[in-house]
Each structure stands twice: as structure tokens, then as C-alpha cells.
Motif scaffolding. Structure first.
Motif, short mmCIF file in Angstrom:
data_model
loop_
_atom_site.label_atom_id
_atom_site.label_comp_id
_atom_site.label_asym_id
_atom_site.label_seq_id
_atom_site.Cartn_x
_atom_site.Cartn_y
_atom_site.Cartn_z
N LYS A 36 -1.15 15.24 16.03
CA LYS A 36 -0.90 14.66 14.71
C LYS A 36 -0.12 15.62 13.80
O LYS A 36 0.83 15.22 13.13
N ASN A 37 -0.51 16.89 13.76
CA ASN A 37 0.16 17.85 12.88
C ASN A 37 1.60 18.13 13.33
O ASN A 37 2.52 18.21 12.53
N GLN A 58 5.62 17.27 11.63
CA GLN A 58 6.76 18.20 11.55
C GLN A 58 7.97 17.63 12.28
O GLN A 58 9.10 17.74 11.80
#
Length: 90
Positions: free
Chosen positions: A74-75, A79
Motif C-alpha cells: 500500500k505505501n 509512491q
């Protein structure tokens, strides 16, 4: 003999001219040197080359982001999506 500035040639320096010790003085200058149309054509060809290089760079970047999105957490996905958005603005 001074060597200062020896390797700091400018594009307009005489060393780049097509003249030498064995040249015939009566010989005409090369067309790329005197013909404005040829000079303009060279400049346009260089501009096309730069555009093609930028297009290839853009496609390489885009494909890399798309490959990285597969299996990203998810992170990292956030990006990568931000990078894709920034690329789309170019």
C-alpha cells in the motif's frame, strides 16, 4: 609552450573548420559551413533526435513504474502512483 586552456575548446573555435595544410585555397567551403539551409536542417535533425531520446526515456520510466506496481504494498503503491502522475504531467 603554455598548455593552459588547451582542452577548453569552444564550438566556434577555428579548429573545427574543414581546413588544413593540404587544402586547395580555391576549393569551396563545405556546404554545412556556408549553406544556411543545411545548417538549419542539421539543427532540426538534432532537435528530432533529442525529442526521440526524451520519448524513449519517458516510455522506459513509465514501463518501470507499471512493473513496480505489480505486487507493491500500500505505501509503495502510493509512491508509484505519485510518480506515474508526475510522469503524466510531462
Amino acid at each position: 609552450m603554455t598548455r593552459e586552456g588547451l582542452f577548453q575548446l569552444d564550438v566556434d573555435d577555428d579548429i573545427w573548420q574543414d581546413t588544413g595544410l593540404d587544402d586547395d585555397i580555391s576549393m569551396a567551403a563545405p556546404q554545412w559551413l556556408v549553406d544556411k539551409n543545411i545548417q538549419s536542417g542539421i539543427q532540426l535533425l538534432l532537435e528530432i533526435d533529442r525529442c526521440t531520446e526524451k520519448e524513449e526515456w519517458m516510455m522506459t520510466e513509465w514501463e518501470a513504474v507499471e512493473r513496480a506496481k505489480q505486487g507493491a504494498d500500500k505505501n509503495t503503491m502510493f509512491q508509484l502512483q505519485s510518480r506515474a502522475h508526475n510522469l503524466s504531467l510531462l
